[in-house]
Design an enzyme around this catalytic site. Structure first.
Site, PDB file in Angstrom:
ATOM      1  CE1 TYR A  32      21.106   2.820  23.140  1.00  0.00           C
ATOM      2  CE2 TYR A  32      18.883   2.137  23.107  1.00  0.00           C
ATOM      3  CZ  TYR A  32      20.040   1.920  22.885  1.00  0.00           C
ATOM      4  OH  TYR A  32      20.519   0.429  22.418  1.00  0.00           O
ATOM      5  CG  HIS A  79      24.096  -0.528  27.182  1.00  0.00           C
ATOM      6  ND1 HIS A  79      23.519   0.727  26.950  1.00  0.00           N
ATOM      7  CD2 HIS A  79      24.160  -0.975  25.860  1.00  0.00           C
ATOM      8  CE1 HIS A  79      23.507   0.940  25.835  1.00  0.00           C
ATOM      9  NE2 HIS A  79      23.826   0.001  25.204  1.00  0.00           N
TER      10      HIS A  79
END
Length: 338
Positions: A59, A144
């Site tokens: 992010y 992830h």
């Protein structure tokens, strides 16, 4: 204020608030915000009683982790939970332009992402995250998006997380994905505490109900639900609204609008119903809402606390807007009515 209640992630001791803060937005997802704006959004979340914050190196190429760590610094470390993710290492680089085309974040391309689910990569990723967050531990770590790295994730990444959990470096472990099928394998074949399922258990998408949620109940694992608004369609079903990151097709737009009309006729809102729906299943511990601005915190907290009448759920089933087998909330978070 007291804020959302807390629920435990699996059999371990990590407890999260039922409403949680998704920190991709403060990593400049799609558009930039300032450090001050990110800090204000996080302060509002704290004041609303949110105590679970989810981030990732992906992010904003580490920006989300840095901003989150700075905002939480000075607060009682035992009073909140941070989850971050492994699988993408950030390698320093000096590339032209911004990250919008590659990763969707409005940040300079100071790093490149390197996929790595090896045991060494997992440890290096966590060490870097701890530095960016400015903390000595993270409470929850997810593998992830291992979609294209399945065997490495199971062979190396998961055992590395299990070892770190046994050493007390992390409190709970799992995987976070935009699909239900591989998450079901994690729940059945490993000893994960939790998985983060994004977009696959919502008012419009019930794929997680087939196998993932029953498996989690059988194994005692918990589910964190992300993408509860399916990228925006269930927040505001207007022409051009996004569903799973692209423009929603006409049939799904029509279904979302029908659900909104039904919700309003029963004195509630589509957003409130979208936030409440996952809690019909007892395996669900938290819903993760992407937030980048104070007004989004206010709206999420208000909608989360709003009542969604039983008659709404009954009519949604009767009209085929929800499948008859989907458990629906009974008014208490985490409860269900079949």
């Amino acid at each position: 204020m007291s804020g959302p209640a807390r629920r435990r992630l699996g059999p371990g001791g990590v407890e999260v608030t039922e409403l949680s803060f998704g920190a991709a937005g403060i990593g400049n997802l799609y558009a930039p915000i300032t450090d001050a704006q990110a800090a204000t959004a996080l302060d509002h979340a704290w004041n609303a009683g949110i105590r679970y914050f989810d981030t990732a190196p992906h992010y904003g190429l580490g920006l989300s982790e840095r901003r989150l760590g700075e905002a939480l610094r000075g607060r009682d470390r035992s009073s909140y939970v941070i989850s971050t993710k492994v699988g993408r290492l950030l390698e320093p680089a000096n590339l032209p332009g911004d990250d919008l085309a590659d990763g969707g974040f409005a940040v300079p391309r100071t790093h490149r992402r390197i996929w790595d689910f090896s045991a060494d990569g997992v440890r290096r990723s966590i060490e870097s995250s701890l530095t960016r967050l400015g903390t000595d531990r993270v409470d929850v770590v997810f593998l992830h998006d291992p979609d294209n790295h399945e065997e490495e994730a199971f062979r190396e990444g998961y055992p590395a997380l299990e070892k770190l959990r046994s050493e007390g470096v992390v409190g709970a472990i799992g995987a976070g994905m935009n699909q239900a099928e591989m998450l079901t394998r994690f729940v059945r074949d490993t000893d994960v505490d939790t998985v983060l399922c994004a977009g696959r258990y919502t008012l419009l998408d019930h794929r997680a109900l087939a196998e993932l949620l029953p498996a989690a109940s059988e194994r005692g694992a918990s589910i964190v639900i992300g993408g509860v608004f399916n990228s925006g369609l269930l927040a505001d079903p207007k022409p051009g609204a996004r569903y799973d990151y692209v423009e929603a097709p006409p049939d799904l737009l029509a279904r979302a609008r029908a659900l909104r009309t039904l919700a309003e006729r029963h004195g509630t809102t589509l957003r409130a119903a979208a936030l409440a729906f996952p809690f019909g299943h007892p395996a669900v511990a938290s819903v993760l809402v992407g937030i980048r601005a104070p007004e989004q915190v206010t709206d999420a907290a208000e909608q989360f606390a709003a009542d969604v009448p039983a008659d709404f759920w009954a009519e949604a089933r009767e009209t085929g807007l929800l499948p008859p087998e989907a458990p629906v909330p009974d008014g208490a978070r985490g409860g269900s009515r079949t």
